[in-house]
Design a protein around this motif. Structure first.
Motif, PDB file in Angstrom:
ATOM      1  N   ARG A   1       0.794  -1.230   0.000  1.00  0.00           N
ATOM      2  CA  ARG A   1       0.000   0.000   0.000  1.00  0.00           C
ATOM      3  C   ARG A   1       0.827   1.281   0.000  1.00  0.00           C
TER       4      ARG A   1
ATOM      5  N   MET B   1       2.209   3.044   3.122  1.00  0.00           N
ATOM      6  CA  MET B   1       1.305   3.797   3.993  1.00  0.00           C
ATOM      7  C   MET B   1       1.375   3.290   5.422  1.00  0.00           C
TER       8      MET B   1
ATOM      9  N   VAL C   1      -4.975  -0.847   8.898  1.00  0.00           N
ATOM     10  CA  VAL C   1      -3.594  -0.685   8.445  1.00  0.00           C
ATOM     11  C   VAL C   1      -2.923   0.222   9.468  1.00  0.00           C
TER      12      VAL C   1
ATOM     13  N   ARG D   1      -4.646   9.887   0.557  1.00  0.00           N
ATOM     14  CA  ARG D   1      -4.661   8.458   0.878  1.00  0.00           C
ATOM     15  C   ARG D   1      -5.677   8.151   1.970  1.00  0.00           C
ATOM     16  N   LEU D   2      -5.718   9.000   2.990  1.00  0.00           N
ATOM     17  CA  LEU D   2      -6.663   8.754   4.072  1.00  0.00           C
ATOM     18  C   LEU D   2      -8.100   8.910   3.580  1.00  0.00           C
TER      19      LEU D   2
ATOM     20  N   ARG E   1      -9.262   8.432   0.620  1.00  0.00           N
ATOM     21  CA  ARG E   1      -9.598   7.260  -0.187  1.00  0.00           C
ATOM     22  C   ARG E   1      -9.827   6.032   0.701  1.00  0.00           C
ATOM     23  N   LEU E   2      -8.968   5.833   1.692  1.00  0.00           N
ATOM     24  CA  LEU E   2      -9.095   4.691   2.585  1.00  0.00           C
ATOM     25  C   LEU E   2     -10.421   4.728   3.333  1.00  0.00           C
ATOM     26  N   TYR E   3     -10.817   5.921   3.772  1.00  0.00           N
ATOM     27  CA  TYR E   3     -12.017   6.050   4.596  1.00  0.00           C
ATOM     28  C   TYR E   3     -13.305   6.137   3.781  1.00  0.00           C
TER      29      TYR E   3
ATOM     30  N   SER F   1     -14.379   3.503   2.816  1.00  0.00           N
ATOM     31  CA  SER F   1     -14.933   2.273   3.379  1.00  0.00           C
ATOM     32  C   SER F   1     -15.084   2.428   4.885  1.00  0.00           C
TER      33      SER F   1
ATOM     34  N   ASP G   1     -12.588   0.155   6.963  1.00  0.00           N
ATOM     35  CA  ASP G   1     -11.144   0.364   6.927  1.00  0.00           C
ATOM     36  C   ASP G   1     -10.740   1.339   8.022  1.00  0.00           C
TER      37      ASP G   1
ATOM     38  N   PHE H   1      -7.283   3.467   9.627  1.00  0.00           N
ATOM     39  CA  PHE H   1      -5.866   3.810   9.644  1.00  0.00           C
ATOM     40  C   PHE H   1      -5.501   4.064  11.098  1.00  0.00           C
TER      41      PHE H   1
END
Length: 235
Positions: free
Chosen positions: A72, A75, A89, A111-112, A114-116, A118, A121, A123
């Protein structure tokens, strides 16, 4: 549905277990100048390596899958899926107690975001503070929190591009337990919208500088004028 691991205090208990585990290992520093930046980084790397190797075991029944080989785009250092199906992650950050102002990049805004996208997910951060006395290393504090538990009073957006979310001073970590992800992400958006215009201003300054350079060259005498014979690269 909220993660029981983070919202019911399990990660806080896990932080205590991590601290005890690392202190039980008692890292002995061999070689190098004690107290140097090199040694501090070496200790940090060793702490991270120990944790990556054994965190899956420490997580116990809370962990349904575990990986210490996270790609990833660098990250994070570790990833695990818990018994509820939440996928974390985790970035491991170490810092030495008693050192002056120490800023840490955590993750880029893009990045955060995009990750959130979902809800399952996460971080998360494992923040490890250690002390070095002579040749003895002792872990004095461990925080294991999703990034949204960090108060924005100790965070900022800096650096280039989309901006990095930074922990401004590792000696001043402020945690808000059971904080709302929605409220925190709205604060992130406000911080980003305040930060980005500064970048626009820098771009305008650069454009104006280059325009002034061009104007100066347009007005300058061409002292180096004249045709230069073309030299062929062929023999």
């Amino acid at each position: 549905m909220k993660s029981q691991f983070y919202y019911h205090g399990v990660s806080r208990l896990m932080a205590s277990l991590i601290k005890a585990y690392l202190n039980d290992r008692r890292i002995e520093i061999v070689g190098g100048g004690i107290g140097t930046t090199r040694t501090t980084r070496m200790i940090g790397a060793t702490l991270k390596s120990l944790l990556r190797a054994d965190l899956g075991v420490l997580l116990g029944h809370w962990c349904s899958s575990y990986s210490s080989d996270v790609v990833r785009e660098a990250m994070a250092d570790i990833a695990f899926t818990d018994s509820q199906g939440f996928h974390s992650v985790i970035a491991v950050k170490t810092y030495r107690e008693g050192t002056q102002f120490s800023r840490r990049n955590l993750i880029s805004v893009r990045r955060l975001a995009r990750l959130y996208e979902s809800d399952t997910d996460v971080f998360a951060l494992i923040l490890i503070r250690f002390s070095l006395r002579g040749r003895d290393v002792s872990v004095s504090d461990v925080q294991f929190v999703p990034i949204e538990f960090l108060d924005w009073r100790c965070l900022a957006i800096r650096s280039s591009g989309w901006g990095q979310i930074q922990l401004m001073d590792s000696n001043d970590i402020r945690v808000v337990r059971r904080n709302s992800r929605k409220a925190w992400m709205l604060q992130l958006c406000d911080a980003a919208l305040a930060y980005y215009p500064r970048g626009i201003g820098k771009i305008h300054d650069r454009i104006e500088f280059i325009r002034s350079v061009r104007s100066a060259w347009e007005a300058a005498e061409d002292k180096w004028a004249g045709q230069i014979p073309v030299v062929s690269s062929r023999g």
